[in-house]
Motif scaffolding. Structure first.
Motif: not given
Length: 929
Positions: A134-137, A724-730, A745-749, A762-764
């Motif tokens: 994935d390019p964003y990761l 926990e790895v919180v993952q945000i997709y669209v 489009v976003g992630f946080e551990k 979380i802001s995108i």
């Protein structure tokens, strides 16, 4: 003040010092700075310096000095931890500074890492080196690594990072001589997107181009170096070619017939430093000047960029009191502090793939345990691994963790004796030579037969404790190799399937193995000898007995990083070695209380294993702390938090060609994959339960250039802490362009204590929702709807927003009134892109194919002009079935020419198909006038 004083004084600005140095250098002196072996110019304070070196997961000293070794980059990517990657980069920077000091300040501060290539195909031989699919990761993690490596000082740089390999580099076979076809949207939305943060945010000061070509041009000569990396992304450093790429450009790719032509073009396109033999580079530069292929200004530009960076490394300072990185404490190398960081990174890199019936974590009260398998008692090194100060194998880690528990071990390999068809036993003699002798000495004859799949084996002598290797000069085998680790792996032996009870053997380079007149086992061009394989100890039988007599069996499998998938060699398939599959099934039948540990450089199709084995763990190779982290994971001290950075597929046969770089058409990666997913992107279990609640999104209408806030709560429902790895997709709907099924489009551990609940925001940015519009050749927010999905993987998405309108551009069609490159098509079949007129990509087919322009607006003029080249046929249709052409032309031209077609007028909009046979097309346009 004299020139040298200005050059060396930190009182003057960088610009003044650099200008003074450039004016003082002669042209010949500048030429000596064009290769990675940069000459000393004592009169100007320039010391000899070697650009380059490796730091993929720790600094690499090819001479063997000890450095800290992290998990392979594919493992680091599985941490999904941006802050951790910054710390890893900073530590690598510290050890690079120490390495530089230990090497008498002659090398070590301009290292080639990280690898940012997109891993859209798991068969790529270098999968271990990069950060996933994935390019964003990839962009977020590599950006932080680069920031840590280079340091935070506003002027001085700790270590110059060189992201690589720019770009479209995801196959090994043919990489030096072939070009990859990558269209506009794939380039802009996928392959280039991964590199962008490294320069725009990470401020990387170097870059390495790839061997391969993109759209017909070798990457050391593509226009994107200047047009995108420097002008668009603002890169302010120097760019290097890949190793030997100048030579390969001429000898393998055959893009130019001479080195001077290849160098001249690359220099003008933005290459500043050539990773090749010093004499080849410098002679080519001189000839290029003599032939006026380049001007002195071209050399000035490249050398200026190199020296500007070297000033920031402190190379030319008279004293180093302003440079915070000039004297890193030597005791930091492989320090306890660094060991702890390696352990933390390794802990977080481990992925729990399955855990049926909550078999894990194991009880520390376990009485006996069997540790089995080829990766259980060795830490294997890939080509970009350094020499760690110590290694903890899985076996050692479990032994350290459970010192009072009965632990049995076997590697699962057979112990065999090889015998000629004539009855002579192959034996290791006193000189450690492999000989065919008449006498039978089982101890000296026995070989550990390591079967790594695809018929490739390694033979190890228990007598010497060393591997058999093909002697470079004598073409015979000797049991002297401590470790299988070289660019050319002369220890590999191919054991071809037997015929009539006998085997034929081949060496690593395909030569037949036979017996010479003196009885030596050697290679020759004569017919291969036939050998009988006699099993003395059956490795699988031994493993089965151990498993039967243990409460739990831990089976460690995976790949050897030097065999069946590495640099220069792609994998043929994504299956575990047949022998390992047989071992797994046999142990499971003996003891279903089994844990499978896959230690490898890449994903596997573990279909049977997922269905049957209660618990499966995945780890990359490399880390000096692997055994400790694995033991802590097995017994619950480390609650696993790793997440897959690649999709694991079910079926190799359903994958597209490894040369298909179109992820949309090839249904590649989590973005477009459909029915072939075994473990999804972002997957990874832990021993806790985390719940997600109350997703709120602002604003309710998405506009251009706008931040978007996602607020929600997560709660640890368990009595143990968890990361926990919180993952945000669209997900997009009702858009003009085909969009991914999901897009990260976003992630946080996030660390959660037992029963803790956290509110998250979380802001995108709306820019992350853009599509690359092939009509305008720019990113746009298009009209449609977007849904936000939050969870723990690309498939485990627990909370979802409503569909929010995107207040973007409404696309209804396209005009061909302006000159439109044919590469800006909307759809295609059986065509590819290669170099066209003025080095722009053109559409090409060797047989038959078509491109389509969607919803083309009618024109007052019913004539259309197509710029074409070749000998073949062009037909224009206005329907997908292509029944009746609007126009048909036979074309025969060796140069680019305009072909005019008269079409019937139409109203509104139509899809226009250009069907071609053996032609190249450059552009299309309604004819003017």
């Amino acid at each position: 003040m004299n020139r040298l004083a200005i050059i060396q004084s930190t009182k003057y600005s960088l610009e003044q010092r650099l200008k003074t140095l450039m004016e003082a250098l002669t042209l010949d002196e500048k030429i000596t700075l064009l290769s990675t072996s940069q000459s000393a110019v004592p009169r100007l304070g320039i010391k000899e310096y070697a650009v380059g070196g490796e730091a993929a997961h720790g600094v690499v000293d090819r001479e063997g000095s000890k450095t800290s070794v992290f998990p392979q980059p594919i493992g680091l990517s599985q941490t999904w931890n941006k802050q951790l990657l910054y710390q890893v980069g900073s530590m690598i920077g510290d050890e690079a500074r120490i390495f530089y000091q230990l090497k008498n300040e002659k090398t070590g501060l301009t290292l080639w890492a990280p690898t940012i290539d997109m891993e859209r195909d798991p068969r790529w031989g270098r999968t271990e080196e990069a950060y996933g699919e994935d390019p964003y990761l990839t962009g977020e993690l590599s950006k932080e690594l680069i920031k840590g490596m280079q340091g935070e000082d506003p002027f001085y740089v700790k270590l110059v990072a060189a992201p690589k390999h720019f770009y479209g580099n995801n196959n090994e076979v043919g990489r030096e001589s072939t070009s990859n076809s990558i269209d506009l949207r794939n380039r802009r939305e996928y392959y280039l997107k991964a590199f962008e943060p490294a320069f725009k945010e990470g401020k990387a000061l170097s870059m390495m181009t790839a061997y391969n070509g993109v759209n017909g041009i070798p990457c050391m000569q593509i226009n994107e170096i200047e047009e995108i990396v420097r002008k668009e992304w603002g890169m302010d450093g120097f760019i290097v070619s890949d190793g030997g790429a100048l030579t390969l450009n001429v000898e393998e790719y055959k893009y130019y017939p001479t080195y001077e032509e290849a160098l001249a073009d690359a220099l003008k396109k933005g290459i500043d430093c050539f990773v090749d033999r010093k004499k080849v580079v410098e002679d080519a530069a001189k000839r290029a000047l003599d032939k006026q292929l380049i001007q002195p200004e071209d050399i000035d530009r490249a050398v200026n960029r190199i020296l500007k960076v070297r000033f920031r490394l402190g190379h030319f300072d008279e004293n180093n009191h302003k440079n915070p990185y000039s004297s890193v404490d030597l005791d930091k190398m492989c320090s306890v502090e660094h060991q702890k960081l390696v352990r933390e990174a390794t802990d977080e890199s481990i992925v729990l793939l399955t855990n049926n019936q909550s078999l894990l974590p194991l009880s520390k009260e376990i009485k006996d345990i069997a540790i089995i398998g080829p990766t259980a008692n060795h830490i294997y090194r890939d080509w970009y691994t350094g020499y760690p100060p110590y290694t903890i194998t899985p076996l050692a880690g479990i032994q350290n963790y459970l010192p009072d528990t009965k632990i049995s071990f076997c590697d699962g390999f057979d112990r065999v004796i090889w015998r000629t068809k004539g009855g002579k036993t192959l034996t290791i003699n006193e000189k450690k030579e492999w000989m065919a002798l008449g006498k039978n000495e089982p101890k000296k004859a026995m070989i550990v037969d390591e079967d790594w799949g695809e018929n490739w084996h390694l033979f190890k002598s228990p007598v010497t404790g060393k591997y058999l290797t093909l002697h470079e000069s004598a073409d015979s085998f000797i049991a002297t190799k401590e470790e299988v680790f070289d660019w050319f792996n002369r220890e590999k032996v191919k054991v071809n399937p037997k015929t009539n009870a006998y085997y034929q053997l081949e060496s690593w380079n395909g030569e037949n193995i036979s017996i010479d007149k003196e009885g030596r086992v050697n290679t020759s061009e004569q017919d291969p000898s036939q050998f009988e394989r006699i099993v003395i100890e059956n490795g699988i039988d031994q493993a089965v007995e151990m498993a039967k007599n243990s409460e739990v069996a831990v089976v460690c499998v995976g790949n050897h990083p030097m065999i069946n998938g590495k640099e220069t060699e792609d994998r043929k398939n994504i299956n575990l070695a047949d022998y390992q599959q047989e071992l797994i099934r046999a142990v499971y039948q003996a003891n279903p209380n089994m844990i499978l540990v896959v230690i490898s450089s890449y994903p596997y199709a573990l279909n049977w294993e997922k269905e049957h084995i209660p618990a499966i763990i995945y780890s990359s190779h490399g880390s000096q702390e692997l055994g400790n982290s694995l033991a802590a994971t097995l017994f619950g001290e480390n609650n696993p938090s790793g997440k897959l950075s690649m999709t694991w597929y079910k079926n190799n046969d359903l994958l597209p060609s490894i040369l298909n770089y179109d992820i949309r058409k090839g249904k590649s990666t989590y973005q477009y994959a459909e029915d072939n997913v075994l473990f999804p992107f972002g997957h990874g279990l832990h021993y806790a339960e985390v719940s997600y609640h109350n997703l709120q999104t602002e604003p309710a209408i998405i506009s251009n250039d706008q931040p978007i806030k996602l607020s929600f709560t997560i709660r640890n429902e368990s009595n143990i802490p968890v990361k926990e790895v919180v993952q945000i997709y669209v997900r997009f709907t009702e858009t003009y362009y085909e969009r991914p099924n999901k897009l990260l489009v976003g992630f946080e551990k996030v660390v959660l204590l037992p029963k803790e609940e956290k509110s998250m925001t979380i802001s995108i940015h709306s820019d992350q929702l853009h599509v690359f519009d092939v009509r305008k050749e720019q990113y746009i927010l298009e009209k449609g709807f977007v849904q936000f999905l939050v969870g723990s993987s690309s498939e485990e998405l627990f909370i979802r927003s409503d569909l929010y309108p995107m207040k973007g551009e409404e696309i209804t069609g396209r005009s061909l009134d302006g000159l439109t490159p044919t590469e800006n098509y909307d759809a295609y079949d059986n065509v590819y892109l290669t170099k066209g007129e003025e080095e722009k990509p053109c559409v090409t087919t060797d047989n038959e194919g078509w491109i389509m322009f969607r919803n083309v607006e009618a024109s007052d003029n019913n004539q259309i002009t197509i710029r074409a080249k070749g000998s073949g046929v062009l037909k224009i249709y206005d329907n997908e079935k292509m029944l009746e052409p609007l126009c048909s032309k036979e074309i025969d031209t060796k140069t680019w020419n305009d072909v005019n077609c008269v079409l019937k007028p139409w109203q509104d909009k139509k899809d226009i198909y250009l069907w071609i046979e053996k032609l190249k097309l450059q552009s299309i346009q309604w004819k003017r006038g």
